[in-house]
Design an enzyme around this catalytic site. Structure first.
Site, mmCIF file in Angstrom:
data_model
loop_
_atom_site.group_PDB
_atom_site.id
_atom_site.type_symbol
_atom_site.label_atom_id
_atom_site.label_comp_id
_atom_site.label_asym_id
_atom_site.label_seq_id
_atom_site.Cartn_x
_atom_site.Cartn_y
_atom_site.Cartn_z
ATOM 1 N N THR A 12 0.755 -23.581 21.086
ATOM 2 C CA THR A 12 0.538 -23.633 19.798
ATOM 3 C C THR A 12 0.336 -25.015 19.151
ATOM 4 O O THR A 12 0.305 -25.234 18.149
ATOM 5 C CB THR A 12 1.575 -22.934 19.125
ATOM 6 N N GLY A 13 0.583 -26.008 20.153
ATOM 7 C CA GLY A 13 0.590 -27.531 19.677
ATOM 8 C C GLY A 13 -0.585 -27.931 19.552
ATOM 9 O O GLY A 13 -1.833 -27.421 19.952
ATOM 10 N N VAL A 15 -2.016 -30.583 21.369
ATOM 11 C CA VAL A 15 -2.931 -30.641 22.764
ATOM 12 C C VAL A 15 -3.294 -29.262 23.309
ATOM 13 O O VAL A 15 -4.479 -29.135 23.999
ATOM 14 C CB VAL A 15 -1.910 -31.454 23.466
ATOM 15 N N CYS A 129 -2.579 -40.989 27.129
ATOM 16 C CA CYS A 129 -3.911 -41.246 26.586
ATOM 17 C C CYS A 129 -4.571 -42.753 26.781
ATOM 18 O O CYS A 129 -5.557 -42.979 26.846
ATOM 19 C CB CYS A 129 -3.876 -40.672 24.968
ATOM 20 N N GLN A 156 -3.550 -47.231 17.932
ATOM 21 C CA GLN A 156 -3.337 -46.004 18.182
ATOM 22 C C GLN A 156 -3.323 -44.951 17.128
ATOM 23 O O GLN A 156 -2.505 -45.279 16.022
ATOM 24 C CB GLN A 156 -2.015 -45.794 19.331
ATOM 25 N N SER A 159 -2.195 -39.023 15.627
ATOM 26 C CA SER A 159 -2.114 -37.733 16.230
ATOM 27 C C SER A 159 -1.507 -37.604 17.746
ATOM 28 O O SER A 159 -1.174 -36.896 18.087
ATOM 29 C CB SER A 159 -3.731 -37.326 16.432
ATOM 30 N N GLY A 160 -1.448 -39.026 18.110
ATOM 31 C CA GLY A 160 -0.752 -39.398 19.437
ATOM 32 C C GLY A 160 0.698 -38.915 19.268
ATOM 33 O O GLY A 160 1.237 -38.711 20.370
ATOM 34 N N ARG A 242 0.856 -48.536 16.362
ATOM 35 C CA ARG A 242 0.397 -47.617 15.866
ATOM 36 C C ARG A 242 -0.349 -48.002 14.571
ATOM 37 O O ARG A 242 0.123 -48.600 13.717
ATOM 38 C CB ARG A 242 1.607 -46.499 15.315
ATOM 39 N N HIS A 249 -7.909 -43.469 19.572
ATOM 40 C CA HIS A 249 -7.214 -44.687 19.864
ATOM 41 C C HIS A 249 -8.384 -45.657 20.477
ATOM 42 O O HIS A 249 -9.265 -45.499 20.791
ATOM 43 C CB HIS A 249 -6.526 -44.452 21.371
ATOM 44 N N ASN A 322 -8.131 -39.521 21.545
ATOM 45 C CA ASN A 322 -6.861 -39.306 22.241
ATOM 46 C C ASN A 322 -6.460 -37.970 22.683
ATOM 47 O O ASN A 322 -5.713 -37.641 23.819
ATOM 48 C CB ASN A 322 -6.016 -40.089 21.585
HETATM 49 P P1 NAP Z 1 3.085 -30.459 19.081
HETATM 50 O O1 NAP Z 1 1.635 -30.269 18.444
HETATM 51 O O2 NAP Z 1 4.033 -30.666 18.499
HETATM 52 O O3 NAP Z 1 3.308 -29.184 20.164
HETATM 53 C C1 NAP Z 1 4.193 -29.094 20.853
HETATM 54 C C2 NAP Z 1 4.093 -27.574 21.690
HETATM 55 O O4 NAP Z 1 5.044 -27.489 22.633
HETATM 56 C C3 NAP Z 1 4.097 -26.432 20.847
HETATM 57 O O5 NAP Z 1 3.255 -25.463 21.312
HETATM 58 C C4 NAP Z 1 5.783 -25.960 20.997
HETATM 59 O O6 NAP Z 1 5.859 -24.701 20.538
HETATM 60 C C5 NAP Z 1 5.840 -26.297 22.416
HETATM 61 N N1 NAP Z 1 7.279 -26.131 22.785
HETATM 62 C C6 NAP Z 1 8.133 -27.136 22.167
HETATM 63 N N2 NAP Z 1 9.408 -26.889 22.804
HETATM 64 C C7 NAP Z 1 9.191 -25.807 23.757
HETATM 65 C C8 NAP Z 1 10.020 -25.222 24.535
HETATM 66 N N3 NAP Z 1 11.253 -25.476 24.705
HETATM 67 N N4 NAP Z 1 9.457 -24.187 25.382
HETATM 68 C C9 NAP Z 1 8.208 -23.909 25.525
HETATM 69 N N5 NAP Z 1 7.193 -24.707 24.541
HETATM 70 C C10 NAP Z 1 7.903 -25.563 23.767
HETATM 71 O O7 NAP Z 1 2.803 -31.778 20.215
HETATM 72 P P2 NAP Z 1 1.412 -32.325 20.977
HETATM 73 O O8 NAP Z 1 0.932 -33.369 20.133
HETATM 74 O O9 NAP Z 1 0.674 -30.959 21.248
HETATM 75 O O10 NAP Z 1 2.092 -32.779 22.381
HETATM 76 C C11 NAP Z 1 2.873 -32.217 23.219
HETATM 77 C C12 NAP Z 1 2.993 -32.811 24.505
HETATM 78 O O11 NAP Z 1 1.930 -33.295 25.159
HETATM 79 C C13 NAP Z 1 3.694 -34.163 24.193
HETATM 80 O O12 NAP Z 1 5.178 -33.956 24.177
HETATM 81 C C14 NAP Z 1 3.576 -34.954 25.493
HETATM 82 O O13 NAP Z 1 4.326 -34.622 26.411
HETATM 83 C C15 NAP Z 1 2.035 -34.401 25.863
HETATM 84 N N6 NAP Z 1 1.066 -35.303 25.177
HETATM 85 C C16 NAP Z 1 0.306 -36.189 26.155
HETATM 86 C C17 NAP Z 1 -0.547 -36.878 25.468
HETATM 87 C C18 NAP Z 1 -1.134 -38.034 26.427
HETATM 88 O O14 NAP Z 1 -1.083 -39.123 26.243
HETATM 89 N N7 NAP Z 1 -1.850 -37.482 27.787
HETATM 90 C C19 NAP Z 1 -0.876 -37.086 24.403
HETATM 91 C C20 NAP Z 1 -0.305 -36.285 23.353
HETATM 92 C C21 NAP Z 1 0.636 -35.523 23.761
HETATM 93 P P3 NAP Z 1 6.385 -24.131 19.369
HETATM 94 O O15 NAP Z 1 5.261 -23.854 18.476
HETATM 95 O O16 NAP Z 1 6.977 -22.819 19.971
HETATM 96 O O17 NAP Z 1 7.311 -25.156 18.678
HETATM 97 O O1 3JN Z 2 1.842 -41.791 20.890
HETATM 98 C C1 3JN Z 2 0.650 -41.605 21.529
HETATM 99 O O2 3JN Z 2 -0.480 -42.118 20.939
HETATM 100 C C2 3JN Z 2 0.620 -40.909 22.868
HETATM 101 C C3 3JN Z 2 1.890 -40.118 23.016
HETATM 102 C C4 3JN Z 2 2.185 -39.485 24.237
HETATM 103 C C5 3JN Z 2 3.126 -38.516 24.305
HETATM 104 C C6 3JN Z 2 4.038 -38.047 23.092
HETATM 105 C C7 3JN Z 2 5.085 -37.597 23.344
HETATM 106 C C8 3JN Z 2 5.737 -37.419 24.708
HETATM 107 C C9 3JN Z 2 3.785 -38.644 25.622
HETATM 108 C C10 3JN Z 2 2.940 -38.953 26.845
HETATM 109 O O3 3JN Z 2 2.097 -38.249 27.002
HETATM 110 O O4 3JN Z 2 3.092 -40.190 27.340
HETATM 111 C C11 3JN Z 2 4.919 -37.970 25.575
HETATM 112 C C12 3JN Z 2 5.607 -37.933 27.049
HETATM 113 O O5 3JN Z 2 6.363 -38.697 27.506
HETATM 114 O O6 3JN Z 2 5.215 -36.850 27.605
#
Ligand code: NAP
Ligand code: 3JN
Length: 339
Positions: A12-13, A15, A129, A156, A159-160, A242, A249, A322
């Site tokens: 639902t998030g 990503v 990212c 950045q 949306s990150g 940011r 980014h 990103n």
């Molecule tokens: P987001 O829009 O806030 O979405 C978070 C997602 O995680 C939602 O689907 C949420 O579900 C789910 N979630 C939260 N708590 C949970 C739990 N206890 N059990 C199962 N699902 C749960 O955040 P986002 O931007 O998509 O980012 C999510 C994660 O992806 C980040 O925390 C980070 O680790 C990673 N990320 C990585 C990069 C990268 O650099 N590669 C970039 C951005 C994000 P609900 O709808 O139920 O709340």
């Molecule tokens: O802030 C950004 O532009 C990238 C953020 C990535 C991020 C956000 C929340 C948790 C991460 C990541 O992928 O490094 C995490 C995490 O540590 O999993």
């Protein structure tokens, strides 16, 4: 039916939804789709290829028969559930930082180290990212002339920091333009001791502070780059910032090489490299910008020019979406390497 049973944790998030979009666009062979999130979203629906899928609460038992499990629900959820998913036989592709530096877990950018994906023991980590787009641009230069030192500063997009931060930038901007005090509640990071305005501002902190007063995003870029490029001693420093941009980014990357590489040759090499689009035409005021990267999977490189302050120095400007190449697209490309 042929294809794979795919699960998405965090469906639902921002990503997770983009992973679904990329799977659809690239026609990844899916025979069954399991969409998982927290108990808050259980029972809600998400669309894929015109069909409505019910979201279930993610638990250790959610992964029976799953071939590929994409995780994007934060590090805590990955730590709790990814080992169970791998134990069930799924290949986990994890978008969080939970396992990125684990020597048993490959950290993969398909344009740079695709061979590492095959060494997995059930979990493959998707890098941060900011790291991904930088190493896509650095690797061809390293292959040509050897990397000696890298100095990167990032710009950045909000949306990150998740969906809430995009909304936060919009709300703050509206408030400032209407002469109201903006309500600040997203930047520098969720749960921060104090929040800063991001509308019409620039905040030189991403994630929490870590060793030597570097913020964690800076340490991620340093340590992940060394691991992906297999250059454990690489001299590299980062400043992560940011800016009030929704998607995309940007990075100013200063590179010192071991051997000479004129900018014209660097341009030629980058143009021929997988996943890169060179946009570098100063006379026409053409260079990469976040707005042109939105919704795209490539890394855009421009402002390629000599840095005469050091031997064999180059400056680059590197831009990518990103949420796509920085997260969703890279994850799907990793699955494609194994599919
Ligand atoms: P987001 O829009 O806030 O979405 C978070 C997602 O995680 C939602 O689907 C949420 O579900 C789910 N979630 C939260 N708590 C949970 C739990 N206890 N059990 C199962 N699902 C749960 O955040 P986002 O931007 O998509 O980012 C999510 C994660 O992806 C980040 O925390 C980070 O680790 C990673 N990320 C990585 C990069 C990268 O650099 N590669 C970039 C951005 C994000 P609900 O709808 O139920 O709340
Ligand atoms: O802030 C950004 O532009 C990238 C953020 C990535 C991020 C956000 C929340 C948790 C991460 C990541 O992928 O490094 C995490 C995490 O540590 O999993």
């Amino acid at each position: 039916m042929s294809g794979y049973h795919v699960a998405i944790v965090g469906a639902t998030g921002l990503v997770g939804r983009t992973i679904l979009q990329v799977l659809q666009e690239r026609d990844f062979p899916i025979k069954k789709l399991t969409l998982l999130a927290s108990s808050r979203s259980a029972g809600s629906t998400v669309e894929f290829k015109g069909e409505s899928y019910s979201v279930q609460e993610a638990t250790p038992a959610s992964f029976k028969g799953v071939d590929f499990a994409f995780f994007s629900a934060g590090g805590g959820v990955s730590e709790k559930l990814a080992p169970a998913a791998a134990q069930s036989g799924a290949v986990v592709i994890d978008n969080s930082s939970a396992f990125r530096l684990d020597p048993e877990v490959p950290l993969v950018v398909p344009e740079v180290n695709p061979e590492d994906a095959k060494k997995h023991k059930g979990i493959i980590a998707n890098p941060n990212c900011s790291t991904i787009q930088m190493v896509v641009a650095l690797n061809p230069l390293h292959q040509a002339a050897g990397l000696k030192r890298v100095v990167v500063s990032t710009y950045q997009a909000v949306s990150g920091a998740g969906h809430r931060a995009i909304q936060g930038l919009e709300n703050e901007s509206r408030a400032v333009l209407e002469g109201r005090e903006p309500e600040k509640n997203t930047i520098p990071h969720r749960g921060a001791a104090r929040y800063h305005q991001i509308a019409f501002n620039v905040v030189p902190q991403i994630d929490v502070f870590d060793e030597d007063d570097y913020c964690k995003e800076e340490m991620k870029m340093i340590k992940e780059t060394r691991k992906i490029m297999n250059l454990p001693e690489l001299a590299i420093t980062a400043t992560t910032v940011r800016v009030p941009v929704s998607f995309g980014h940007s990075e100013s990357v200063n590179v010192e090489l071991n051997n000479p590489l004129p900018p014209s040759k660097a341009k030629e090499i980058l143009k021929k490299s997988a996943g890169i689009v060179v946009v570098d035409n100063p006379s026409q005021l053409e260079y990469p910008m976040p707005v042109m990267s939105k919704g795209k999977d490539e890394v855009f490189v421009g402002r390629i020019r000599v840095d005469r302050s050091v031997p064999h120095g180059l400056n680059l400007w590197v831009v990518a979406d990103n949420i796509r190449k920085g997260a969703a697209t890279n994850s799907v490309q990793i699955a494609e390497l194994l599919a």
